[in-house]
Structures are given as structure tokens and as C-alpha cells.
Design a protein around this motif. Sequence first.
Motif, PDB file in Angstrom:
ATOM      1  N   PRO A 195      21.428  29.326  45.358  1.00 43.28           N
ATOM      2  CA  PRO A 195      22.587  30.211  45.203  1.00 43.28           C
ATOM      3  C   PRO A 195      22.801  30.919  46.692  1.00 43.28           C
ATOM      4  O   PRO A 195      21.894  31.396  47.410  1.00 43.28           O
ATOM      5  CB  PRO A 195      22.175  31.463  44.249  1.00 43.28           C
ATOM      6  CG  PRO A 195      20.692  31.301  44.085  1.00 43.28           C
ATOM      7  CD  PRO A 195      20.273  30.040  44.640  1.00 43.28           C
ATOM      8  N   PHE A 196      24.187  31.017  46.959  1.00 42.22           N
ATOM      9  CA  PHE A 196      24.588  31.778  47.979  1.00 42.22           C
ATOM     10  C   PHE A 196      24.451  33.259  47.776  1.00 42.22           C
ATOM     11  O   PHE A 196      24.288  33.599  46.297  1.00 42.22           O
ATOM     12  CB  PHE A 196      25.916  31.546  48.420  1.00 42.22           C
ATOM     13  CG  PHE A 196      26.087  30.268  49.194  1.00 42.22           C
ATOM     14  CD1 PHE A 196      25.385  29.644  49.808  1.00 42.22           C
ATOM     15  CD2 PHE A 196      27.534  29.680  49.371  1.00 42.22           C
ATOM     16  CE1 PHE A 196      25.716  28.283  50.536  1.00 42.22           C
ATOM     17  CE2 PHE A 196      27.601  28.564  49.830  1.00 42.22           C
ATOM     18  CZ  PHE A 196      26.584  27.842  50.506  1.00 42.22           C
TER      19      PHE A 196
ATOM     20  N   THR B 221      36.018  34.313  52.835  1.00 45.02           N
ATOM     21  CA  THR B 221      36.448  32.849  52.462  1.00 45.02           C
ATOM     22  C   THR B 221      35.093  31.867  52.706  1.00 45.02           C
ATOM     23  O   THR B 221      34.403  32.288  53.858  1.00 45.02           O
ATOM     24  CB  THR B 221      37.508  32.483  53.357  1.00 45.02           C
ATOM     25  OG1 THR B 221      38.730  33.292  53.064  1.00 45.02           O
ATOM     26  CG2 THR B 221      37.948  31.008  52.917  1.00 45.02           C
ATOM     27  N   GLY B 222      34.966  31.018  51.648  1.00 43.27           N
ATOM     28  CA  GLY B 222      33.789  30.156  51.871  1.00 43.27           C
ATOM     29  C   GLY B 222      32.388  30.531  51.435  1.00 43.27           C
ATOM     30  O   GLY B 222      31.410  30.009  51.750  1.00 43.27           O
ATOM     31  N   SER B 223      32.338  31.822  51.097  1.00 41.94           N
ATOM     32  CA  SER B 223      31.195  32.536  50.631  1.00 41.94           C
ATOM     33  C   SER B 223      30.711  31.858  49.290  1.00 41.94           C
ATOM     34  O   SER B 223      29.416  32.185  48.793  1.00 41.94           O
ATOM     35  CB  SER B 223      31.005  33.759  50.586  1.00 41.94           C
ATOM     36  OG  SER B 223      32.213  34.493  49.607  1.00 41.94           O
TER      37      SER B 223
ATOM     38  N   LYS C 111      32.560  32.029  46.125  1.00 39.39           N
ATOM     39  CA  LYS C 111      32.800  32.475  44.858  1.00 39.39           C
ATOM     40  C   LYS C 111      33.352  31.769  43.667  1.00 39.39           C
ATOM     41  O   LYS C 111      33.121  32.201  42.494  1.00 39.39           O
ATOM     42  CB  LYS C 111      34.173  33.209  45.454  1.00 39.39           C
ATOM     43  CG  LYS C 111      33.802  34.520  46.210  1.00 39.39           C
ATOM     44  CD  LYS C 111      35.118  35.477  46.460  1.00 39.39           C
ATOM     45  CE  LYS C 111      36.361  34.867  47.471  1.00 39.39           C
ATOM     46  NZ  LYS C 111      35.790  34.538  48.902  1.00 39.39           N
TER      47      LYS C 111
ATOM     48  N   ALA D 265      31.454  27.740  54.760  1.00 39.62           N
ATOM     49  CA  ALA D 265      30.223  28.062  54.458  1.00 39.62           C
ATOM     50  C   ALA D 265      29.193  27.899  55.541  1.00 39.62           C
ATOM     51  O   ALA D 265      28.278  26.865  55.584  1.00 39.62           O
ATOM     52  CB  ALA D 265      30.100  26.414  53.420  1.00 39.62           C
TER      53      ALA D 265
END
Length: 446
Positions: free
Chosen positions: A30-31, A53-55, A57, A340
Motif C-alpha cells: 500500500p501507498f 496527485t498520484g498518491s 487515492k 507515483a
Amino acid sequence: MPDRPTPTFAQLGLPPTLVHSLGREGIAAPFPIQAAVIPDILAGRDVLGRGPTGSGKTLAFGLPLLVRLKGGASRPGRPRAIVLAPTRELAAQIEKALDEPALALGLRTAAIVGGVPFKGQAVRLARVVDIVIATPGRLADHLAQGTIVLDDVRITTVDEADHMAELGFLPQVTEILDRTPASAQRLLFSATLDGEVDTLVARYLNHPITHATAEAVAAVDTMEHHVLHVPREIKYATVARIAARPGKTLLFVRTKAGVDRLTAELRAVGIAAGGLHGDKPQGHRTRVLAEFTDGTAPVLVATDVAARGIHVDDVSLVVHVDPPTEPKAYLHRAGRTARAGESGVVVTLVTEDERAAADKVMRAAAVDAATLPVGGEDRRWTAVTGAREPSGIPVPDRVPEPPTPAPARAEKPWGGRGPRPGTRPRGEQRRGRTDSGHGRRRRGAH
Ligand code: ADP
Ligand code: MG
């Protein structure tokens, strides 16, 4: 924060079938935003999530949402979860991200967005759909027509709430939320939380837990920023040389007419560019995005609105052909690259007369950009952008475009509220997809 080992998806409470399905798509750990919110959503809490952005969600809200629905049954026309997204591209991307995980849990998704015929969607909704992923305008239309009922909704997610507010969709969002049970779980995600978003949170979320991972601007740290000072006479020749670079390039222009013009100019000099703006028919948009994603047309020309929430991996250069007029726009545009954790380059073309305004925006965005001249001896701008001469051999238009309807109003992410002639329903088309390699049919398909 103390360093703690990242928990696994299983440790966060996701069932093995789901963990395996993620693993098959290369999603192993997981992020941070996912590790933060998944347990709370599984526990039934209302959650307010903020991450750059890119995390990650989408899966942060999507995975626990699916798990909460697992094992239950939805009645025809009565989804048990809705996800609201500001644009149809974003809705499509959310559906794509959740499609396989949903399938793994025996759940059915449908995207209900503007710009495609209403009737096909009504037919789809009359069958069983567990999760509806929708743009607010079209979902509000279905509510008004009685083709969807939200009484069984257990979880609602509002994604990119700040963009919803900017685009003026909050009236439809509140209309929709008002039709879901007051006891339902609610999740709201946003890059920023202020103004109208706060009002929405206060009104609809019940003792929410807030999770924020890094500031939205943190996303720009992995990027290199450059301002190119370019004489106006050679601006478009410069854009063409930059667009002729190898790699995926996203070009931002201010107006819809500007998108059409630049796309045509680039194609005329040999660059396979596609254009995206709010007046383009759905079929065109779907094709342009697909070609950009798979590299067939590695240059995408877009307005801000059209590019909202588009997630295309490996965009290595973002070009502000027209400088953005406010810092948020700069950051949103720039956020289309370096996703990412990858790195990316962002360049802003600035002519003499635009300098003062552009400097101000860059300062307000807290972006540290190096300025490089174009048109003289100094060739650093070509090194930074990878610019080269375009071939000069025009790229033919393959398919004649259906005429663009001309709505007499400001650009909206969907091209009008009613069904539009000359477009095809797309809700069903992903069923024919072969990229899973085993020709599996979606459950419930007749
Ligand atoms: P956001 O909505 O926060 O902007 P997304 O949800 O679109 O970000 O995710 C950005 C990218 O990261 C997507 O390409 C997604 O597939 C990828 N991604 C998300 N979570 C993970 C993960 N845990 N491991 C690897 N890649 C991930
Ligand atoms: Mg997102």
C-alpha cells in the motif's frame, strides 16, 4: 513521524482474494494514504482524505468500499455505493482501477457519465449494479428520471471535491447526497480542503477522520521546472520542435479553439498529436486518450478542464504552451507528470509580454524554475526538452470526426446534459477487452 514498517494490504484488513487480484496487477504494497485510510473506511467511519496527485487515492477509497459491499446483494436500479468524479475521463479511470478488484469480489460496476446516450445507461441501471461511478450532472439526470434510486446506498465517495467545486458541480453533488440515506457512510477526497469543500464536509460528513499525506505541493518536488523565454514569432515552431521529442508529452493551452488549432498545426508538420477539450464527442475523447496511453499518439494537447484527473503513466514532459493564470492551475497541470514517484520535466513557454504575469504565478505556486532563452546561441532548452526537428510529413486524420455540437456555454466536462447524437454507448464496451488474456466474461453479462 517515527519510521514504521509499511503494513501489507492483508494486515490492513483486505481479504486474500482482493490481495491476490491486486498482486496480479503489480500492486504489492500500500501507498501511505492507502495504509492510512483503509482501516478507518473498513470500520465504517466517514473519512476525509487529502493527498497529492498520484498518491493512490483511488484504491485508498475504492478497495475498502468494495470490501464493505462484499457478500451483500444489490437490487436492480439500486446501487449500494456511488463514487462521484468531476469528469468523465476521471470516472472512466476510477472504473478501470476498480474493475478487476470488484470482479474478484463478485461485484459489478457501471460508469454513468455525460456525453453518452442516456437510454443505454438506463437499461444498464435497470439491471444489478453494485457500484455506480458517475459524473454529478448525469447522475442527477437519472435521479430526476427515476432511472436510479439511491435508497440502498451504503457508501458515497466524492473524489476530487475541490475540482467539483471549481467546476460548479456542488449543487448536483448536494442534490445527490441528499437522496442517499443520512446514515450512509461518506468519504470525501480532495487535493485541497477549503472554501466550498469545507461546507460540503460540515454538512455531509459525520465526525470524519481526516487523513492527509504530505501537502499537495509536495508532488512538484520530483519535477524539474523550466521557464523558456521565447520570442513570439518562433513560439509555435518551438512548440512543434518540443512536441517532436521522443516520449509522452502533454501540452496545455488556454482555449478550446487553441487546442484544435495547435493539434492541426502539429499534425501538419508530422507530429501524431491528439486534442482534448470539453466539446469533443465521447468517442473522440476515448480514442485520443487510448492512443495517448498506448503511445500511438504520444502528444496530447488539452485544456485545463479536459486534463483534470487524467492519469496517464510515464508522461515525461508537461508544456504550458499558454502560461497558466493561477498557481493552482500550474500545479494541477504539472501534476500530470512525475506521477507515483517518477520524475518529470515541466516547461512553461513565456513570451516577452507574458513575463510579469507568469513570474507572479510561478512565485505564488512556490515553484523554483530555471529560466532558459530560446532562439539564440544558448541550446540548453533543447537539452532539457529533448526537442528535435519534426519530420514535416503530415499525419493524416484517420477517421472523420462527427460534427462537434456547439453548446452556447462555458466548457463543462460533459458536453451537455442530454444524449448526444452520433456517439456510442460506452458503458458496455470494456466487456470486450482482451487485456486480461483469458477472455473472461463479466458476471451478470447477458
Ligand atoms: P491520485 O488519485 O491520488 O492522484 P491514483 O489513485 O490515480 O492517484 O494513483 C496513481 C497511480 O499509482 C496509478 O497509476 C495507480 O495504479 C498507482 N498505484 C496506486 N496505488 C498503488 C500501489 N499501492 N502500488 C503501486 N501502484 C499504485
Ligand atoms: Mg485521483
